[in-house]
Design a protein around this motif. Sequence first.
Motif, PDB file in Angstrom:
ATOM      1  N   MET A 254       1.136   6.783  -6.837  1.00  0.00           N
ATOM      2  CA  MET A 254       0.082   7.747  -7.163  1.00  0.00           C
ATOM      3  C   MET A 254       0.547   9.183  -6.895  1.00  0.00           C
ATOM      4  SD  MET A 254      -2.448   6.167  -8.429  1.00  0.00           S
ATOM      5  CE  MET A 254      -1.523   4.800  -9.069  1.00  0.00           C
ATOM      6  N   LEU A 255       1.277   9.378  -5.812  1.00  0.00           N
ATOM      7  CA  LEU A 255       1.779  10.724  -5.515  1.00  0.00           C
ATOM      8  C   LEU A 255       2.831  11.168  -6.529  1.00  0.00           C
ATOM      9  CD1 LEU A 255       1.971  10.647  -1.615  1.00  0.00           C
ATOM     10  CD2 LEU A 255       0.295  11.840  -3.046  1.00  0.00           C
TER      11      LEU A 255
ATOM     12  N   PHE B 194       0.815  -1.212   0.000  1.00  0.00           N
ATOM     13  CA  PHE B 194       0.000   0.000   0.000  1.00  0.00           C
ATOM     14  C   PHE B 194       0.854   1.270   0.000  1.00  0.00           C
ATOM     15  CE2 PHE B 194      -3.374  -2.945   1.367  1.00  0.00           C
ATOM     16  CZ  PHE B 194      -4.299  -2.627   0.392  1.00  0.00           C
ATOM     17  N   ILE B 195       1.966   1.246   0.731  1.00  0.00           N
ATOM     18  CA  ILE B 195       2.847   2.424   0.723  1.00  0.00           C
ATOM     19  C   ILE B 195       3.417   2.654  -0.672  1.00  0.00           C
ATOM     20  CG2 ILE B 195       5.068   3.310   1.548  1.00  0.00           C
ATOM     21  CD1 ILE B 195       4.349   2.167   4.303  1.00  0.00           C
TER      22      ILE B 195
ATOM     23  N   ALA C 293      -4.287   8.398  -4.382  1.00  0.00           N
ATOM     24  CA  ALA C 293      -3.425   8.033  -3.261  1.00  0.00           C
ATOM     25  C   ALA C 293      -4.227   7.985  -1.966  1.00  0.00           C
ATOM     26  CB  ALA C 293      -2.269   9.021  -3.142  1.00  0.00           C
ATOM     27  N   LEU C 294      -5.154   8.932  -1.797  1.00  0.00           N
ATOM     28  CA  LEU C 294      -6.004   8.945  -0.605  1.00  0.00           C
ATOM     29  C   LEU C 294      -6.922   7.723  -0.581  1.00  0.00           C
ATOM     30  CD1 LEU C 294      -6.983  10.374   1.947  1.00  0.00           C
ATOM     31  CD2 LEU C 294      -8.611  11.622   0.513  1.00  0.00           C
TER      32      LEU C 294
ATOM     33  N   ILE D 179       0.703   4.042  -2.885  1.00  0.00           N
ATOM     34  CA  ILE D 179       0.452   5.454  -2.551  1.00  0.00           C
ATOM     35  C   ILE D 179       1.556   6.329  -3.118  1.00  0.00           C
ATOM     36  CG2 ILE D 179       0.367   7.100  -0.631  1.00  0.00           C
ATOM     37  CD1 ILE D 179      -1.038   4.819   0.983  1.00  0.00           C
TER      38      ILE D 179
ATOM     39  N   ILE E 257      -6.353   4.799  -2.007  1.00  0.00           N
ATOM     40  CA  ILE E 257      -5.517   3.630  -1.714  1.00  0.00           C
ATOM     41  C   ILE E 257      -5.150   3.601  -0.235  1.00  0.00           C
ATOM     42  CG2 ILE E 257      -3.255   2.584  -2.161  1.00  0.00           C
ATOM     43  CD1 ILE E 257      -3.565   3.568  -5.057  1.00  0.00           C
ATOM     44  N   PHE E 258      -4.890   4.749   0.355  1.00  0.00           N
ATOM     45  CA  PHE E 258      -4.584   4.823   1.786  1.00  0.00           C
ATOM     46  C   PHE E 258      -5.763   4.302   2.614  1.00  0.00           C
ATOM     47  CE2 PHE E 258      -4.899   7.286   5.764  1.00  0.00           C
ATOM     48  CZ  PHE E 258      -3.751   6.831   6.400  1.00  0.00           C
TER      49      PHE E 258
END
Length: 163
Positions: free
Chosen positions: A51-52, A44-45, A60-61, A48, A63-64
């Motif tokens: 995406m960023l 997940f990191i 990214a939000l 994210i 996925i977070f």
Amino acid sequence: MFVLFLFVALLAALFLLPGKKLKKAGINLPDQSARKRLWQIILFISLIMMMLSLRLAPFALIIFLVGLGVIGNSLWQDHMKSAEDLDEQDIPRQPSPRLSSKMTVEEAWEVLGLSPDAQTVDIDAAYRRLMGQIHPDKGGTDYLAAKINEARDLLKKELPPEA
């Protein structure tokens, strides 16, 4: 930078595959929930960060939030599994000596909830009723089912055959 995050995400996804698929691929890893959770976090990191790096902050939000849900669910399942293990440890493993001794005819009548003047038909009906309630497939225990089987067999052996 994007390629690095993609590589890490793919690597983490590989280790999240079920153990059978990994064994087919020749990779033998112990299936431990902590290891799995670590790889979930890495996956997940890295997603994210990908995406960023692409300047897709809303994705990214999302996925977070999905990652929090998945990891939270994993923690909850581990908690529930450990609670079940504790419950099982409280159950005595061996019955008391009196319960493991040979059943008498009087005890067999009592187990089936019948009086000594009951017929074979009554024994069969009581057996079916009790097994429907305490069969291991319906939440009962093997021990109780064995006692009811023993009571039925003993009483059928003791009764004279019906004409």
